[in-house]
Design a protein around this motif. Structure first.
Motif, PDB file in Angstrom:
ATOM      1  N   GLU A 151       0.851  -1.185   0.000  1.00 14.08           N
ATOM      2  CA  GLU A 151       0.000   0.000   0.000  1.00 14.08           C
ATOM      3  C   GLU A 151       0.883   1.229   0.000  1.00 14.08           C
ATOM      4  N   ILE A 152       0.313   2.346  -0.352  1.00 14.64           N
ATOM      5  CA  ILE A 152       1.051   3.611  -0.305  1.00 14.64           C
ATOM      6  C   ILE A 152       0.638   4.332   0.962  1.00 14.64           C
ATOM      7  N   SER A 153       1.563   4.434   1.886  1.00  9.99           N
ATOM      8  CA  SER A 153       1.232   5.034   3.184  1.00  9.99           C
ATOM      9  C   SER A 153       1.193   6.549   3.081  1.00  9.99           C
ATOM     10  N   ASP A 154       0.413   7.151   3.961  1.00 11.11           N
ATOM     11  CA  ASP A 154       0.380   8.607   4.049  1.00 11.11           C
ATOM     12  C   ASP A 154       1.669   9.111   4.670  1.00 11.11           C
ATOM     13  N   LEU A 155       1.999  10.362   4.381  1.00  9.03           N
ATOM     14  CA  LEU A 155       3.132  11.017   5.038  1.00  9.03           C
ATOM     15  C   LEU A 155       2.597  11.810   6.225  1.00  9.03           C
ATOM     16  N   SER A 156       3.101  11.493   7.407  1.00 11.18           N
ATOM     17  CA  SER A 156       2.651  12.191   8.613  1.00 11.18           C
ATOM     18  C   SER A 156       3.546  13.402   8.867  1.00 11.18           C
ATOM     19  N   LEU A 157       2.957  14.581   8.747  1.00 13.61           N
ATOM     20  CA  LEU A 157       3.692  15.831   8.924  1.00 13.61           C
ATOM     21  C   LEU A 157       3.171  16.558  10.152  1.00 13.61           C
ATOM     22  N   ILE A 158       4.068  17.275  10.826  1.00  8.28           N
ATOM     23  CA  ILE A 158       3.623  18.129  11.916  1.00  8.28           C
ATOM     24  C   ILE A 158       2.657  19.170  11.358  1.00  8.28           C
ATOM     25  N   ASN A 159       1.508  19.308  11.990  1.00  6.53           N
ATOM     26  CA  ASN A 159       0.473  20.244  11.551  1.00  6.53           C
ATOM     27  C   ASN A 159       0.934  21.684  11.763  1.00  6.53           C
ATOM     28  N   ARG A 160       0.945  22.467  10.666  1.00  4.18           N
ATOM     29  CA  ARG A 160       1.413  23.847  10.768  1.00  4.18           C
ATOM     30  C   ARG A 160       0.262  24.850  10.726  1.00  4.18           C
ATOM     31  N   ARG A 161      -0.954  24.401  10.968  1.00  5.45           N
ATOM     32  CA  ARG A 161      -2.091  25.318  11.007  1.00  5.45           C
ATOM     33  C   ARG A 161      -2.080  26.116  12.307  1.00  5.45           C
ATOM     34  N   SER A 162      -2.727  27.271  12.275  1.00  5.91           N
ATOM     35  CA  SER A 162      -2.762  28.137  13.456  1.00  5.91           C
ATOM     36  C   SER A 162      -3.414  27.444  14.644  1.00  5.91           C
ATOM     37  N   SER A 163      -4.345  26.500  14.372  1.00  2.79           N
ATOM     38  CA  SER A 163      -5.010  25.784  15.461  1.00  2.79           C
ATOM     39  C   SER A 163      -4.046  24.903  16.245  1.00  2.79           C
ATOM     40  N   ASN A 164      -2.895  24.569  15.642  1.00  2.01           N
ATOM     41  CA  ASN A 164      -1.895  23.746  16.327  1.00  2.01           C
ATOM     42  C   ASN A 164      -0.751  24.579  16.893  1.00  2.01           C
ATOM     43  N   SER A 165      -0.859  25.883  16.785  1.00  2.00           N
ATOM     44  CA  SER A 165       0.207  26.748  17.295  1.00  2.00           C
ATOM     45  C   SER A 165      -0.156  27.280  18.669  1.00  2.00           C
ATOM     46  N   ARG A 166       0.843  27.662  19.378  1.00  3.21           N
ATOM     47  CA  ARG A 166       0.630  28.284  20.672  1.00  3.21           C
ATOM     48  C   ARG A 166       1.833  29.163  20.985  1.00  3.21           C
ATOM     49  N   VAL A 167       1.655  30.064  21.911  1.00  3.24           N
ATOM     50  CA  VAL A 167       2.758  30.923  22.336  1.00  3.24           C
ATOM     51  C   VAL A 167       3.323  30.346  23.616  1.00  3.24           C
ATOM     52  N   SER A 168       4.596  30.019  23.593  1.00  2.00           N
ATOM     53  CA  SER A 168       5.258  29.489  24.781  1.00  2.00           C
ATOM     54  C   SER A 168       6.047  30.607  25.438  1.00  2.00           C
ATOM     55  N   ARG A 169       5.825  30.790  26.706  1.00  2.00           N
ATOM     56  CA  ARG A 169       6.412  31.913  27.422  1.00  2.00           C
ATOM     57  C   ARG A 169       7.508  31.432  28.361  1.00  2.00           C
ATOM     58  N   SER A 170       8.637  32.103  28.314  1.00  2.00           N
ATOM     59  CA  SER A 170       9.758  31.758  29.177  1.00  2.00           C
ATOM     60  C   SER A 170       9.392  31.989  30.632  1.00  2.00           C
ATOM     61  N   LEU A 171       9.849  31.096  31.497  1.00  2.00           N
ATOM     62  CA  LEU A 171       9.591  31.242  32.926  1.00  2.00           C
ATOM     63  C   LEU A 171      10.526  32.253  33.578  1.00  2.00           C
ATOM     64  N   LEU A 172      11.606  32.606  32.861  1.00  2.00           N
ATOM     65  CA  LEU A 172      12.627  33.473  33.447  1.00  2.00           C
ATOM     66  C   LEU A 172      12.570  34.901  32.933  1.00  2.00           C
ATOM     67  N   THR A 173      12.004  35.099  31.744  1.00  2.33           N
ATOM     68  CA  THR A 173      11.923  36.443  31.156  1.00  2.33           C
ATOM     69  C   THR A 173      10.523  36.658  30.609  1.00  2.33           C
ATOM     70  N   ASP A 174      10.300  37.842  30.046  1.00  2.00           N
ATOM     71  CA  ASP A 174       8.996  38.119  29.431  1.00  2.00           C
ATOM     72  C   ASP A 174       8.998  37.817  27.937  1.00  2.00           C
ATOM     73  N   ALA A 175      10.026  37.101  27.469  1.00  2.00           N
ATOM     74  CA  ALA A 175      10.108  36.738  26.062  1.00  2.00           C
ATOM     75  C   ALA A 175       9.139  35.596  25.749  1.00  2.00           C
ATOM     76  N   SER A 176       8.628  35.572  24.508  1.00  2.00           N
ATOM     77  CA  SER A 176       7.687  34.547  24.074  1.00  2.00           C
ATOM     78  C   SER A 176       8.021  34.120  22.645  1.00  2.00           C
ATOM     79  N   TRP A 177       7.640  32.881  22.299  1.00  2.00           N
ATOM     80  CA  TRP A 177       7.868  32.358  20.966  1.00  2.00           C
ATOM     81  C   TRP A 177       6.665  31.560  20.514  1.00  2.00           C
ATOM     82  N   ILE A 178       6.481  31.475  19.204  1.00  2.00           N
ATOM     83  CA  ILE A 178       5.470  30.594  18.631  1.00  2.00           C
ATOM     84  C   ILE A 178       6.043  29.185  18.517  1.00  2.00           C
ATOM     85  N   PHE A 179       5.264  28.188  18.949  1.00  2.00           N
ATOM     86  CA  PHE A 179       5.648  26.797  18.796  1.00  2.00           C
ATOM     87  C   PHE A 179       4.486  26.009  18.210  1.00  2.00           C
TER      88      PHE A 179
END
Length: 382
Positions: free
Chosen positions: A49-77
């Motif tokens: 069979e031809i298997s599907d390729l499983s990719l990390i979902n890059r839609r906005s619904s799968n994104s979140r902002v991760s905030r550092s515990l030591l500073t006020d800096a934040s990043w999208i993950f």
């Protein structure tokens, strides 16, 4: 660099975040080989069979902002949520094949120990597989698919960033084996930022600046460099000439890591696009969520702000365009905006108008330097 970025993850409150590794060429080739072998193994099984390729979902619904515990800096993950590319569904069959084509091309590049830009990759694929690649956008999206499949950075795949950026001011740069470059002596156009992230990572940097100022527009950057703002306000000026490219974001991130005590200020137009540019520098982008934290910096919004609108003559305001409203809607629906940014955006939409930095020239061409100096004072950083 990979170890530093990876170790920094322990300071985030959400440990379920997904990121792309920075790997040497042999390990990337090994991941590609494993993907190919697994694919062939399934095809040769008793029930092929031809298997599907499983990719990390890059839609906005799968994104979140991760905030550092030591500073006020934040990043999208992105979190560990998957989407698929299938050869058996009409709407995903071509994207499925594109992934393999890009992996094949990257493998060849890594074997030859070469690097190429996204644009060069597009033309290679256009000649090699014209039925699958008809636009640069298809190539760009497929590169991100490969990153999401192999969990390694685009730079690890042998793909260089195309750079539009420039830097000027109180910064000395030295490439390996080259002479020292004084960025204050590079003229109003500044020092052109290389697209080779490996080279940017190896730069030796020295500065006596007190601030870093990120400028949205090249024309404003040139005006500030021509006026030698960095001598009146000890600073480093950097611009991506619009929406930030990866190389400019990477260099800014590298400077902020090397000189962590330097506050970073952003000077952008008062419109949704300007805010989106600021947020890309500050948080990274959802599309590059697997690598966003490597290019994000804690940028403070210097201006233009709604409190500055009294400085803008009425005839200089421009009505918001449909594209502005679309960007505003996208920003509001994301989780990245802090409350005061949301307030600014709401005022933009309610007023139905936008203001550009150039409107401050109403007060004279020297006014912009005075404006920046005053705003920095108000930010309590002097």
């Amino acid at each position: 660099m990979g170890d530093l970025c990876k170790s920094s993850l322990i300071f985030f409150s959400d440990q379920l975040l997904c990121y792309a590794d920075i790997l040497p060429p042999p390990q990337v080739r090994a991941r590609i080989e494993v993907a190919v072998l697994n694919f062939l193994k399934i095809l040769n099984s008793p029930t092929p069979e031809i298997s599907d390729l499983s990719l990390i979902n890059r839609r906005s619904s799968n994104s979140r902002v991760s905030r550092s515990l030591l500073t006020d800096a934040s990043w999208i993950f992105l979190s560990h949520s998957f989407c698929t590319r299938s050869l058996m569904r009409a709407n995903t069959a071509q994207p499925f094949v594109r992934v393999w084509k890009v992996m094949e091309m990257c493998y060849q590049v890594l074997v030859q120990e070469k690097r190429l830009t996204q644009r060069e990759l597009f033309y290679k694929l256009l000649c090699d597989s014209p039925e699958y690649f008809t636009s640069q956008l298809q190539v760009n999206r497929t590169i991100q698919d490969v990153v999401a499949l192999l969990r390694c950075s685009r730079f690890s795949l042998g793909i260089m960033a195309s750079s539009r950026g420039a830097i000027a001011g109180r910064l000395f740069l030295q490439e390996p084996g080259q002479e020292v470059v004084d960025c204050s002596a590079c003229g109003s156009s500044g020092y052109a930022i290389s697209g080779d992230l490996n080279l940017l990572e190896k730069l030796v940097m020295k500065t006596d600046a007190h601030y870093i100022i990120v400028v949205e527009k090249h024309a404003i950057f040139q005006r500030l460099a021509e006026d030698c703002l960095y001598n009146q306000i000890p600073s480093i000026l950097i611009t991506a000439k619009g929406y930030p490219d990866i190389a400019t974001r990477f260099l800014l991130h590298r400077i902020s890591r090397t000189f962590p005590d330097l506050p970073i200020f952003g000077l952008v137009d008062w419109n949704p696009a300007g805010l989106a540019i600021l947020c890309t520098f500050k948080y990274g982008s959802i599309g590059m969520g697997l690598e966003a934290y490597r290019y994000a910096c804690n940028v403070k919004w210097l201006g233009l702000r709604k409190d500055d609108l009294e400085l803008v003559p009425e005839q200089s305001f421009i009505p918001l365009k449909p594209r502005d409203l679309q960007i505003a809607k996208s920003l509001v629906s994301s989780e990245i905006l802090q409350d005061n940014y949301k307030e600014e955006l709401a005022v933009m939409v309610q007023s139905g108008k936008r203001a550009e930095i150039e409107a401050l020239y109403f007060h004279g061409y020297n006014f912009l330097v005075k404006y920046i100096a005053k705003k920095i004072v108000q930010a309590n950083y002097i």
